[in-house]
Design a protein around this motif. Sequence first.
Motif, mmCIF file in Angstrom:
data_model
loop_
_atom_site.group_PDB
_atom_site.id
_atom_site.type_symbol
_atom_site.label_atom_id
_atom_site.label_comp_id
_atom_site.label_asym_id
_atom_site.label_seq_id
_atom_site.Cartn_x
_atom_site.Cartn_y
_atom_site.Cartn_z
ATOM 1 N N SER A 179 36.476 4.952 4.517
ATOM 2 C CA SER A 179 36.613 3.985 3.611
ATOM 3 C C SER A 179 35.019 3.038 3.690
ATOM 4 O O SER A 179 34.567 2.815 4.657
ATOM 5 N N THR A 180 35.003 2.509 2.574
ATOM 6 C CA THR A 180 33.808 1.687 2.207
ATOM 7 C C THR A 180 33.948 0.515 1.356
ATOM 8 O O THR A 180 34.790 0.716 0.394
ATOM 9 N N ALA A 181 33.428 -0.422 1.641
ATOM 10 C CA ALA A 181 33.466 -1.726 0.832
ATOM 11 C C ALA A 181 32.340 -1.826 -0.060
ATOM 12 O O ALA A 181 32.239 -2.905 -0.849
ATOM 13 N N GLY A 182 31.435 -1.085 -0.003
ATOM 14 C CA GLY A 182 30.450 -0.749 -0.843
ATOM 15 C C GLY A 182 30.453 -0.589 -2.237
ATOM 16 O O GLY A 182 31.489 -0.872 -3.050
ATOM 17 N N VAL A 183 29.560 -0.034 -2.923
ATOM 18 C CA VAL A 183 29.208 0.211 -4.385
ATOM 19 C C VAL A 183 30.589 1.313 -4.664
ATOM 20 O O VAL A 183 31.138 0.956 -6.003
ATOM 21 N N PHE A 184 31.148 2.134 -3.831
ATOM 22 C CA PHE A 184 32.224 2.908 -4.175
ATOM 23 C C PHE A 184 33.436 2.217 -4.153
ATOM 24 O O PHE A 184 34.607 2.869 -4.591
ATOM 25 N N GLY A 185 33.672 1.021 -3.387
ATOM 26 C CA GLY A 185 34.722 0.321 -3.187
ATOM 27 C C GLY A 185 35.650 1.192 -2.317
ATOM 28 O O GLY A 185 35.025 1.539 -1.120
ATOM 29 N N SER A 186 36.945 1.337 -2.369
ATOM 30 C CA SER A 186 37.648 2.052 -1.691
ATOM 31 C C SER A 186 37.967 3.558 -1.920
ATOM 32 O O SER A 186 38.524 4.306 -1.539
ATOM 33 N N ASN A 187 37.029 4.118 -2.944
ATOM 34 C CA ASN A 187 37.103 5.505 -3.501
ATOM 35 C C ASN A 187 36.274 6.338 -2.414
ATOM 36 O O ASN A 187 35.144 6.095 -2.168
ATOM 37 N N VAL A 188 37.065 7.296 -1.978
ATOM 38 C CA VAL A 188 36.626 8.289 -1.065
ATOM 39 C C VAL A 188 37.028 9.655 -1.619
ATOM 40 O O VAL A 188 37.966 9.700 -2.294
ATOM 41 N N LEU A 189 36.137 10.575 -1.346
ATOM 42 C CA LEU A 189 36.517 11.967 -1.757
ATOM 43 C C LEU A 189 37.241 12.801 -0.638
ATOM 44 O O LEU A 189 36.957 12.497 0.500
#
Length: 142
Positions: free
Chosen positions: A21-31
């Motif tokens: 999980s990331t709050a960065g540029v990809f938000g909550s989008n993960v592959l």
Amino acid sequence: MAGSKTDQFEIDLLKCISGQSTAGVFGSNVLTTHYALFTVLPTDSTGGTEAAYTGYARVAVTSTMGTPSVGSMSNSSAVAFGQKTNTGTDTIVGWGIFSASTSGTLMYWSDLRDNSNNVTTKTLGQNDILSFAIGAITITED
């Protein structure tokens, strides 16, 4: 043109492709990405030949990668592929990360390396299991 990716973007990208999980540029989008093995190495423009022995399947990356730092990350748990159950041998020359459990896009690839960072291969016979120890797989975005 001079320039580069920022360190924070590299970290966000690595978190995204490793299922973190990331709050960065990809938000909550993960592959949901998967490790694969190769019997013929790919290149940046060709797909190589993926292993196909009986018992082989891609392995999910999720929960195997440590937290990215300064543009790279390594596996924080062992990565084991299925046991080779057919006879004969298969020579593994590299690994990669795909965007799916079957088909998908090859995103990263590498030849196999030994503990001294020399290129090597691994020949699998019947009942062998190929595994990567903690820290043996590193992805770099720098």
